[in-house]
Design a protein around this motif. Structure first.
Motif, short mmCIF file in Angstrom:
data_model
loop_
_atom_site.label_atom_id
_atom_site.label_comp_id
_atom_site.label_asym_id
_atom_site.label_seq_id
_atom_site.Cartn_x
_atom_site.Cartn_y
_atom_site.Cartn_z
N ASN A 104 -18.26 3.49 -8.65
CA ASN A 104 -18.18 4.13 -7.33
C ASN A 104 -16.88 4.89 -7.12
O ASN A 104 -16.78 5.66 -6.16
N THR A 105 -15.88 4.69 -7.97
CA THR A 105 -14.60 5.35 -7.76
C THR A 105 -13.82 5.40 -9.05
O THR A 105 -14.05 4.60 -9.97
N THR A 106 -12.88 6.35 -9.04
CA THR A 106 -11.99 6.42 -10.20
C THR A 106 -10.62 5.83 -9.89
O THR A 106 -9.76 5.77 -10.75
N HIS A 107 -10.42 5.40 -8.64
CA HIS A 107 -9.15 4.80 -8.22
C HIS A 107 -9.28 3.26 -8.34
O HIS A 107 -9.73 2.59 -7.41
N ILE A 108 -8.89 2.82 -9.51
CA ILE A 108 -9.12 1.40 -9.85
C ILE A 108 -7.79 0.70 -10.17
O ILE A 108 -6.87 1.32 -10.70
N ALA A 109 -7.75 -0.58 -9.85
CA ALA A 109 -6.57 -1.40 -10.20
C ALA A 109 -7.04 -2.70 -10.87
O ALA A 109 -8.10 -3.23 -10.56
N LEU A 110 -6.21 -3.18 -11.80
CA LEU A 110 -6.45 -4.47 -12.46
C LEU A 110 -5.29 -5.39 -12.11
O LEU A 110 -4.14 -5.10 -12.40
N VAL A 111 -5.61 -6.50 -11.45
CA VAL A 111 -4.58 -7.46 -11.01
C VAL A 111 -4.86 -8.80 -11.73
O VAL A 111 -5.97 -9.33 -11.66
N CYS A 145 0.67 -7.29 -3.12
CA CYS A 145 0.10 -6.43 -4.17
C CYS A 145 -1.11 -5.65 -3.65
O CYS A 145 -1.26 -4.44 -3.89
N VAL A 146 -1.97 -6.31 -2.90
CA VAL A 146 -3.17 -5.65 -2.37
C VAL A 146 -2.77 -4.56 -1.38
O VAL A 146 -3.33 -3.44 -1.38
N GLN A 147 -1.81 -4.87 -0.49
CA GLN A 147 -1.36 -3.89 0.49
C GLN A 147 -0.78 -2.66 -0.21
O GLN A 147 -1.03 -1.50 0.18
N GLU A 148 0.02 -2.87 -1.26
CA GLU A 148 0.62 -1.76 -1.99
C GLU A 148 -0.44 -0.88 -2.64
O GLU A 148 -0.39 0.36 -2.58
N LEU A 149 -1.43 -1.51 -3.26
CA LEU A 149 -2.49 -0.76 -3.93
C LEU A 149 -3.35 0.05 -2.93
O LEU A 149 -3.75 1.18 -3.21
N LYS A 150 -3.57 -0.55 -1.76
CA LYS A 150 -4.34 0.17 -0.74
C LYS A 150 -3.57 1.40 -0.29
O LYS A 150 -4.15 2.48 -0.10
N THR A 151 -2.24 1.24 -0.13
CA THR A 151 -1.40 2.36 0.30
C THR A 151 -1.45 3.47 -0.75
O THR A 151 -1.40 4.67 -0.40
N GLN A 152 -1.54 3.10 -2.02
CA GLN A 152 -1.55 4.09 -3.09
C GLN A 152 -2.94 4.71 -3.31
O GLN A 152 -3.11 5.54 -4.21
N GLY A 153 -3.92 4.35 -2.49
CA GLY A 153 -5.23 4.97 -2.55
C GLY A 153 -6.21 4.31 -3.49
O GLY A 153 -7.28 4.86 -3.78
N VAL A 154 -5.86 3.14 -3.96
CA VAL A 154 -6.79 2.39 -4.82
C VAL A 154 -7.97 1.94 -3.98
O VAL A 154 -7.81 1.42 -2.87
N GLN A 155 -9.19 2.10 -4.53
CA GLN A 155 -10.39 1.77 -3.76
C GLN A 155 -11.14 0.54 -4.33
O GLN A 155 -11.94 -0.06 -3.63
N ALA A 156 -10.88 0.19 -5.58
CA ALA A 156 -11.54 -0.98 -6.19
C ALA A 156 -10.53 -1.78 -7.01
O ALA A 156 -9.74 -1.19 -7.75
N ILE A 157 -10.57 -3.11 -6.86
CA ILE A 157 -9.62 -4.00 -7.56
C ILE A 157 -10.41 -5.03 -8.38
O ILE A 157 -11.26 -5.73 -7.84
N VAL A 158 -10.09 -5.09 -9.66
CA VAL A 158 -10.64 -6.11 -10.56
C VAL A 158 -9.60 -7.22 -10.65
O VAL A 158 -8.47 -6.98 -11.10
#
Length: 673
Positions: A104-111, A145-158
């Protein structure tokens, strides 16, 4: 007692699985699949709340292991004294999570919990994946970490379950990092850990039960000398309960019981007498070796009063020891070729465990030879048991040889009795007069020789024995076999190493040495300060030149004792013909017949009445007797000196004379040569 485990109820293991949302769903899905071997309880709690709930569950029934993940799992490991198995994401899990998030998105993060693995960074760089990589260690880290990623435009977190929940709370897509395969692997590991833990707990419980029953005090420590296990007897000795001792350094609790040296050296110290708390104890220190590696040490304290009581009890119950040998092959007195051959053959036989058969007339020294063979062999430190097969009736001989169990027959001892074969275990049994053994017992003896085991009277279970057999007889066993009085197969079993002892009449060259040796032996037994009249031996040797000695050495010894008794030690004159005739008339016989009155043997008159002619005839002979006595004495000294390999001190001790006397005698011997 320390380190005791509670008894387990039921056969199934009990596993507690702790997880949120997605992880919880995977755990609940897998739990029924383990129902036959484990009861899996899923707990939707975190951190201290999870610890409290698990403690409550353990108060009702023991828990074997815990399964969790991420920071929650690490927290449980630090706060529970239970095995905690973590669910770990593999490379395939990460790839699947990233693939799902990229739909659904290309803005992905791995935590991940803890540091990002280098392999993950390398994977993303290799395939040009634009994935933000983050890690956390605490719940606060995860929120930031979640707040920072949201600010950076991340839309999906694994991520693990905690971060997934936080992402969803912030309106982001959360993809659980763990797959069903990873959860199953963790559950399997938890089952195995729990199973091993139970086995270890069962072994520890058994060990603690055994230690609790011991009267001896026992304490075990690790390599840091901290107490891991201690039994009630040791608690009582130290004066403190286990709850206060577990985890303490033993040397700080009691310096006298320190195990520091044992831990450093790895050596065993046995039966050291020490004082602990004002009480004397016997202490043994030993290293604990597991799989070839030292992992600790153990100390055992014994009460010496208990040891002394046991020693008295054992002594009171012990059978009289019949295993002390008094003779060696050196006690075979004589230098004739016949006796030299016997000594050489006996020494050869001593090097083997094969059965020995000794044949010789009564009184030739068969038991002395048997003891000498035993003494010269490898079993010399083990029992030597002798039995005369002609001295017991058949029924008694059977119970003496083979023993019996309680109630085997009327009048049998309570608890039964071991037989002489068992008493001689690892040693030698000497069966004297084997030719007199009844045929029924010959069969049982044959079984002992063949099977190396004995069967007690009244028993059905044979007892293995390791015993060397030496048999002796004065009979012609071959003739007895032909006549049917002795089993042929037993004769062949006995007749492996054969030694024939010559009678005294065939070794008269040894008569002076034997007579001199026996005179000293008898004089000691009679407690005479001096061995007796110097002329006695020479006189006996001289007058017995034509005597056959039917009783052999035993007869010679008895005759010498008789002569010494009737011939007072204080007598200074040489023995006379009348005295010899009066004391030992048999010496004046030939083939059992008394010589005609007036005839002489070696110059000694045999008449019953004394006369001047007799005295005159004997007077010059006395000098000859004294010369023979001296010659016999010097020959005996030379033989003992040779047996002691020239050691004059040992020779003087064996002859029971001073070194000065020995020197004087040897000087005479030198002049004579």
């Amino acid at each position: 007692m320390s380190a005791l485990f509670h008894p387990f109820s039921g056969d199934r293991l009990r596993i507690v699985a702790v997880g949120f949302h997605g992880l919880r769903d995977l755990l609940e899905e897998l739990a029924p699949q383990y129902s036959t071997i484990a009861e899996v309880s899923v707990l939707d709690k975190a951190y201290s709340d999870a610890v409290a709930d698990i403690a409550a569950m353990r108060a009702i029934r023991p828990v074997d292991a815990v399964v969790s993940a991420g920071s929650n799992g690490s927290y449980l490991r630090q706060h529970l004294d239970l095995p905690v198995v973590l669910v770990k994401a593999g490379g395939l899990d990460i790839m699947r999570g990233l693939a799902r998030a990229s739909r659904n998105t290309t803005h992905i993060a791995l935590v991940t919990y803890g540091d990002i693995a280098p392999e993950v960074r390398h994977f993303c760089d290799t395939f040009g994946l634009r994935v933000a990589l983050r890690s956390y260690t605490t719940e606060e880290d995860a929120e930031a970490c979640v707040q920072e990623l949201k600010t950076q435009g991340v839309q999906a977190i694994v991520a693990p379950g905690l971060v997934v929940d936080l992402a969803r709370t912030c309106g982001l897509e959360g993809v659980l990092l763990y797959s069903q395969g990873a959860v199953r692997e963790a559950m399997d590991d938890a089952i195995e850990v729990a199973r091993i833990s139970r086995l270890e707990a069962s072994r520890r419980e058994k060990l603690n039960t055994i230690l609790g029953k011991l009267k001896d005090g026992v304490v075990a420590v690790n390599m840091d000398e901290r107490i891991e296990t201690i039994n009630p007897s040791m608690e009582a000795l130290i004066g403190l309960p286990a709850t206060q001792l577990i985890g303490q350094r033993l040397s700080e609790v009691s310096d006298a019981l320190s195990l520091q040296q044992t831990l450093r050296s790895g050596d065993t110290e046995s039966e050291q007498v020490e004082e602990v708390g004002g009480k004397i104890v016997v202490v043994t220190r030993m290293p604990i070796i597991e799989q070839g590696r030292q992992t600790g040490a153990v100390l055992v304290c014994q009460d010496p009063v208990v040891i002394q009581r046991l020693d008295r009890n054992l002594r009171s119950r012990a059978q009289p020891r019949a295993n002390i040998t008094k003779y060696s092959l050196d006690h075979l007195v004589g230098q004739s070729q016949a006796i030299r051959d016997v000594r050489a053959r006996a020494l050869t036989c001593a090097q083997s465990d094969a059965t020995v058969l000794i044949i010789g007339e009564s009184g030739t020294g068969k038991e002395l030879l048997a003891q000498g063979i035993h003494h010269a062999g490898a079993r010399r430190a083990q029992p030597f048991v002798a039995v005369n097969c002609a001295a017991f009736p058949e029924s008694l001989l059977e119970s003496e040889l083979f023993g019996y169990v309680e109630g085997a027959f009327t009048g049998s001892s309570r608890g039964g009795k071991i037989g002489l074969f068992e008493a001689a275990h690892t040693g030698t049994i000497f069966l004297d007069e084997i030719g007199e053994m009844p045929p029924s017992l010959q069969t049982r003896l044959l079984r002992v020789l063949q099977e190396k085991e004995v069967l007690r009277l009244g028993s059905t279970e044979p007892t293995p024995v390791d015993v060397r057999i030496i048999a002796a007889t004065h009979r012609d066993l071959n003739a007895q076999v032909q006549a049917g009085g002795f089993r042929r197969d037993l004769f062949y079993r006995l007749n492996i190493l054969l030694i024939k002892l010559p009678p005294l009449r065939e070794r008269k060259d040894d008569l002076p040495l034997l007579a001199s040796h026996l005179q000293e032996k008898v004089a000691q037994r009679l407690r005479y300060r001096k061995p007796g009249d110097d002329s006695i031996v020479a006189a006996i040797v001289d007058v017995s030149q034509h005597y056959d000695w039917p009783g052999n050495i035993r007869e010679l010894e008895n005759l010498i004792e008789r002569t010494l008794v009737f011939r007072l030690p204080s007598s200074s004159s040489s023995i006379t013909a009348d005295e010899i005739l009066g004391i030992a008339p048999e010496l004046f016989t030939h083939q059992g017949r008394l010589r005609p009155e007036g005839s002489s043997v070696g110059g000694l008159q045999g008449g019953a009445e004394r006369s001047d002619d007799t005295e005159q005839a004997f007077a010059p002979q006395a000098q000859g007797l004294r010369h023979k006595r001296s010659a016999a004495e010097l020959a005996h000294i030379k033989a003992v000196l040779d047996a002691c390999h020239g050691n004059r001190e040992a020779t003087a001790a064996r002859l029971n004379i001073s070194r000065t006397t020995l020197w004087r005698k040897l000087k005479q011997l030198g002049e004579g040569q």
